[in-house]
Write an enzyme that holds these catalytic residues in place. Structure first.
Site, PDB file in Angstrom:
ATOM      1  N   LYS A   1       0.888  -1.172   0.000  1.00 10.32           N
ATOM      2  CA  LYS A   1       0.000   0.000   0.000  1.00 10.32           C
ATOM      3  C   LYS A   1       0.915   1.207   0.000  1.00 10.32           C
ATOM      4  O   LYS A   1       1.618   1.471   0.977  1.00 10.32           O
ATOM      5  CB  LYS A   1      -0.909   0.005   1.219  1.00 10.32           C
ATOM      6  CG  LYS A   1      -1.812   1.236   1.234  1.00 10.32           C
ATOM      7  CD  LYS A   1      -2.649   1.379   2.489  1.00 10.32           C
ATOM      8  CE  LYS A   1      -3.081   2.829   2.633  1.00 10.32           C
ATOM      9  NZ  LYS A   1      -3.631   3.144   3.946  1.00 10.32           N
TER      10      LYS A   1
ATOM     11  N   GLY B   1      -7.947   9.517   9.361  1.00 10.71           N
ATOM     12  CA  GLY B   1      -8.286   9.717  10.769  1.00 10.71           C
ATOM     13  C   GLY B   1      -9.330  10.777  11.040  1.00 10.71           C
ATOM     14  O   GLY B   1      -9.707  11.008  12.181  1.00 10.71           O
TER      15      GLY B   1
ATOM     16  N   ALA C   1      -9.340   5.619   3.824  1.00 13.99           N
ATOM     17  CA  ALA C   1      -9.140   6.794   4.683  1.00 13.99           C
ATOM     18  C   ALA C   1     -10.363   7.684   4.764  1.00 13.99           C
ATOM     19  O   ALA C   1     -11.061   7.913   3.782  1.00 13.99           O
ATOM     20  CB  ALA C   1      -7.954   7.640   4.219  1.00 13.99           C
ATOM     21  N   GLY C   2     -10.584   8.183   5.970  1.00 12.72           N
ATOM     22  CA  GLY C   2     -11.611   9.193   6.198  1.00 12.72           C
ATOM     23  C   GLY C   2     -12.943   8.651   6.665  1.00 12.72           C
ATOM     24  O   GLY C   2     -13.799   9.405   7.121  1.00 12.72           O
TER      25      GLY C   2
ATOM     26  N   ASN D   1      -9.236   2.121   9.544  1.00 17.19           N
ATOM     27  CA  ASN D   1      -8.438   1.819  10.722  1.00 17.19           C
ATOM     28  C   ASN D   1      -8.949   2.589  11.932  1.00 17.19           C
ATOM     29  O   ASN D   1      -9.522   2.005  12.856  1.00 17.19           O
ATOM     30  CB  ASN D   1      -6.969   2.168  10.440  1.00 17.19           C
ATOM     31  CG  ASN D   1      -6.028   1.737  11.557  1.00 17.19           C
ATOM     32  OD1 ASN D   1      -6.443   1.429  12.659  1.00 17.19           O
ATOM     33  ND2 ASN D   1      -4.748   1.723  11.276  1.00 17.19           N
ATOM     34  N   THR D   2      -8.807   3.919  11.902  1.00 17.14           N
ATOM     35  CA  THR D   2      -9.140   4.729  13.078  1.00 17.14           C
ATOM     36  C   THR D   2     -10.574   4.529  13.552  1.00 17.14           C
ATOM     37  O   THR D   2     -10.828   4.450  14.758  1.00 17.14           O
ATOM     38  CB  THR D   2      -8.912   6.227  12.747  1.00 17.14           C
ATOM     39  OG1 THR D   2      -7.580   6.385  12.266  1.00 17.14           O
ATOM     40  CG2 THR D   2      -9.105   7.085  13.979  1.00 17.14           C
TER      41      THR D   2
END
Lengths: 260, 260, 260, 260
Positions: free
Chosen positions: C95, C156, C183-184, C205-206
Site C-alpha cells: 500500500k 483519521g 481513509a476518512g 483503521n481509526t
C-alpha cells in the site's frame, strides 16, 4: 409585492434585538434597506434597549413596524400581546409566534393555527412564524393568513436552510402566497439560496445583530437577497452531471479564421 | 487586491463564450462590473463569435483581457497557445488550462505544473486552473504562480462547490495567495459561499451566458460576490446546534417598564 | 474479486494501528472478517505495539498482510520502505503512501505516480493511496497499478466521503479497475455509501481502533460493507421528488372485496 | 426493546405492498428477518395481492402484523379503519396514518393527534406516522402514544433522511421513547444512518419491494440496520477537521527496534 394591503419593495425584513447599541441598530437597519422591522413587546428589563430610547430609535429608522409576539408560549399570551401591539404600534400587522419548545424555539403549530384564526377574525393581518409543514400551511391559510413565514432553522442557530426539500415543496404548493423564510439564517449565501428557491423575502436578526460588524453584515444581506431574487427572475442553468465546455473547441483558433 | 502587478477591485471575472449574441455578451459584461474578461484563442468556427466582430466587442467592454488556453490538452499546445495570446492581446497574463479528461474537463495537474513552470520562466503571469489539491497548489507556487484558480466543480456543470472541505483547507493553507474559484458555479449563492469561505474572487461563464436572462444574471452574480466579501469582512456568527432567542424574554413588556 | 493475482472475498481491509491493546486488535480483526490487514513498517517506539509481540499477533490473525509506507514523504523513502516490507513480509503487495502535506496527510500525487512506476517495474503489486483525481488515476494505471485506493477524507478525520461527486466520477471512468475507498471513513453508513456507489472495498483503521468498543465496531463495519455490496447488486430504487404511495388506495378495503 | 407490551429483537419493520408477487414478498420478508410486517386494509382491487391469497401469505411469514391506515385522509376514516383492523387482525396495534396532502403523502398532524387520542383511549396501541416536529411529538405522547414514527422523507421517495438535524433533535428530546424512522428510506446507508443517530428501528417498504432484486435488498437492509445499531452501541469516533495519522511515525521502523 404585496404583504396584505401594503406594497413592499425590499425583500429583507430585519429584527431589532441583540445589537451592541441602539445606534448601531439604527445604522444596520438603514444599511439593510429594510422597509419593515420586527419589534418585540417583551423585552429584557433594565437595558438600554427597553424603553422610550429604543422606541424613538425605531421611529427614526423610518421603517414600517411588524410587531411580534416573541416569547409567547400560549394562544392566550400571544393573542393578548398582539392586542397590546396593535394599540401601541397602530398597525393591524402582527408576526405571530407561539413557541412550543424551549430548546428549538420552534412553533407550536396547534397554538399557532388557533391564535391565527382568533386574530384574523379580529381584523389582524397575521404573519405566522411556522414550520415547512404543508398541512399546517393549509390550516393557516384557512385561518385567514395571506402570508406564511416558515423557518429555515431554529431561531438564532445560524444553520441556514435545514430542510431545503421541505421549503421547495412548500413553494411549489403555494405559488401565490407570499412566503418569507424567517429564522435560522446565518450567512448571506443562505439568504440568497432561499430567494433562488423562489421565496419572496427573508426575515433575520441574529445574523446581523451579532456579527462582528452588524452594519456591514446588513449590507451584505441586502445584496444577497437582491441577488437571489434576480437569479430567480433570470432563469438559472440546470445542474449537470458532466462538464460542458464553456469554450467549444472545434475548428481553428479564431485569429486564423479571420485571416483565412 | 493585487493580481500580480495589477490592482483589482472587482471580485468577479467573467468569460466570453456561449452568449446568445455579442451584444448580449457586452451588456452582461457591463452588468457584471467585471474588470477582467477571459477570452479563448480557440473558438468555434463559422459562428458570429469568431472573428473581428467578437474582438471589437471585447475591446468595447473596457475590461482587461485574461487570455485562456481552453481546450488545450498538452503542455506544448498550452504553451504555444499562451505565446500566441501574449502576442495578440499584449499581456503577460494567461489563464492556464491543461485539460486532462474529456468528460470532467478537469485539469491535468502534471501538465499544468510543467506548463506553469515553462511559462513563468518565460515571463508570463500565470493564472492556473487547478483542483483543490494542496500539494498541486504548492507545486504551482514553486513553479512561479502567484495566484491559484481551483475549480468549484466541472466546467459548465453548475454544481457549485463540490468539495467545500477541500476548498476550505486550501484557503487555510495559503492565506496570502489570491485564490479564485473558477468553474462549476451555477447560482449566485454558490459564488457568495465561495467568498464567505475567504476566497478572493470568482470566475464564471456558463452560469451567466446560458441563463434565461444573461444580463440580469450578471447583475445577480455581481451582488452575490460583493455580498460574500462583505460577509467575510463582517465576521459572521457561528452555527449553533440549539436555538438562541433573538428576543430575550425576561421581565415585563417594555411599555410597562417605561411607566413603572 | 481479484486484487492482482489473489482472489478476495471480504470487502473490508483493516489497519493495525491505534488499538487499545494487541489483544483487542486481534479480536477486532477477527470480528471484521477482513482477509487483509495493513501493517506499517514505521511504528511508534517504546510501545507495546512495536516489536515481536505485535508481529506475532498479526500472524495469529491469519490475515494476508498488505504492508504500507505510512509516514513516507518522499519517493525515495517510500521505495526504500517498500523494499524492506517485501523482504520482511514476503509479499509483492504494498500500500503505497507518499504523503504530501502534514495537516491533511494527503497524497503527493507527483511522488505517488513516480514511486508507483518504480515499484511496479520492480515487480511490486502496488495499491496506491490517492485522491479522487481522474487524471492521476490514469497515470497510476499507466504506471502499472491494477488497483486504486482513493481517499474518502483525510486519514483519521472520520468525515466520510468528502466528495461524493468525485468518487462517483472515478467509478464511472474505471468500471474494470478494483477501487477501494481508503481513509476518512468514520461511520458504517459512510462505508455502506461507498459500496452503494459501486466501490469494490473499503479500507479503514481509526474508526474501528478508536471507537469505544473496537470489536463491536469492527462487526458493524463488516455488516455495513456487506450491506452496501448487496444493495449495489440488488439494483436500488431511484430518488423521487414526490411521494409515491406504497399502498395504492383505489377501491374498497380488501376484506370487502373478498366477500363481494 | 419493547414496543408497548411486546419484546422485539429485529429493528427492521417491513411493508407488504408493491412486490412483484406474493411469493417474492414472502421471501423478502424472511430475508429481512423482520418480526413485524405492516399490512394495509385498503388495497387495490382486482389484483392478486387483494384477498385471501395475500392474507395467507402474510400468515405464512410468521411475522407479527402491524395493521396500518394507509390512504386514510380523515380522523373518522382512520378510526374506522383501525377498528376494522383490530377485528380482523386481532391486535391492539395500529400504525396510524392520517394523510394530509396528496403529493407528499405527509401526515396531517392535527388529524393524527386527534385520531391517536381517540384510539388510545379505546385501548389501541398506536404507532403514529408523524413528522420530526417536537411539539407534535409531545402531543402524540400526551394522547397516549408510547412510540413515535417520524418520516425520513415522503413515502416512496427514496430520498433518505431529509432533515437530519430535526431527527437528531427529536432523538435528543425523547431519549426514552422508541423512535422508528418510517418512510422515505431508499438505500441501506440511509437506514444505517438513522440507527447511528440513535433511532430504535426503521420501517420501509418501497426500497425493498421495488428494488431489482427485492430479496437481496431485504438482506442488505437487515445488515445495514444491525450495523447502525452496533455502531451506536460501540461509541463511534468524532469527526475531525484535520487528519490524524493512524500510524504515528516517531521513532525507527519497528524491525529495527526489535533488534536494537
Amino acid at each position: 409585492m404585496k404583504f396584505y394591503d401594503d406594497e413592499i419593495s425590499s425583500r429583507l425584513l430585519i429584527g431589532t434585538a441583540l445589537y451592541p447599541s441602539p445606534a448601531i441598530m439604527l445604522e444596520a437597519i438603514k444599511a439593510s434597506k429594510a422597509e419593515i422591522v420586527t419589534v418585540s413587546l417583551r423585552r429584557e428589563s433594565g437595558t438600554e434597549q427597553a424603553g422610550q430610547n429604543f422606541w424613538s430609535f425605531i421611529k427614526d429608522s423610518g421603517a414600517k413596524v411588524l410587531p411580534n409576539t416573541a416569547g409567547c408560549k400560549s394562544v392566550k399570551e400571544a393573542v393578548t400581546t398582539a392586542h397590546m401591539a396593535r394599540e401601541i404600534f397602530e398597525t393591524p400587522w402582527v408576526k405571530l409566534e407561539v413557541i412550543g419548545e424551549d430548546d428549538s424555539l420552534q412553533p407550536d403549530v396547534f397554538g399557532l393555527v388557533e391564535a391565527a384564526r382568533i386574530l384574523s377574525e379580529d381584523g389582524f393581518q397575521v404573519f405566522p412564524y411556522t414550520t415547512e409543514d404543508l398541512v399546517v400551511a393549509e390550516k393557516l391559510i384557512s385561518a385567514g393568513c395571506e402570508i406564511l413565514m416558515p423557518w429555515g432553522a431554529p431561531i438564532g442557530s445560524g444553520r441556514g436552510l435545514n430542510n431545503i426539500y421541505g421549503l421547495r415543496s412548500l413553494r411549489a404548493h403555494f405559488p401565490n402566497i407570499p412566503l418569507i423564510v424567517d429564522a435560522g439564517i446565518g450567512l448571506p449565501s443562505h439568504a440568497a439560496a432561499a430567494m433562488e428557491l423562489g421565496y419572496d423575502a427573508v426575515l433575520l436578526n441574529t445574523a446581523v445583530a451579532k456579527a462582528g460588524d452588524p452594519v456591514l453584515m446588513a449590507k451584505a444581506f441586502a445584496l444577497a437577497i437582491e441577488s437571489g431574487l434576480q437569479c430567480y427572475q433570470a432563469d438559472p442553468i440546470e445542474k449537470r452531471d458532466m462538464a460542458a465546455p464553456s469554450t467549444p473547441v472545434a475548428g481553428l483558433p479564431f485569429w486564423n479564421q479571420d485571416h483565412a
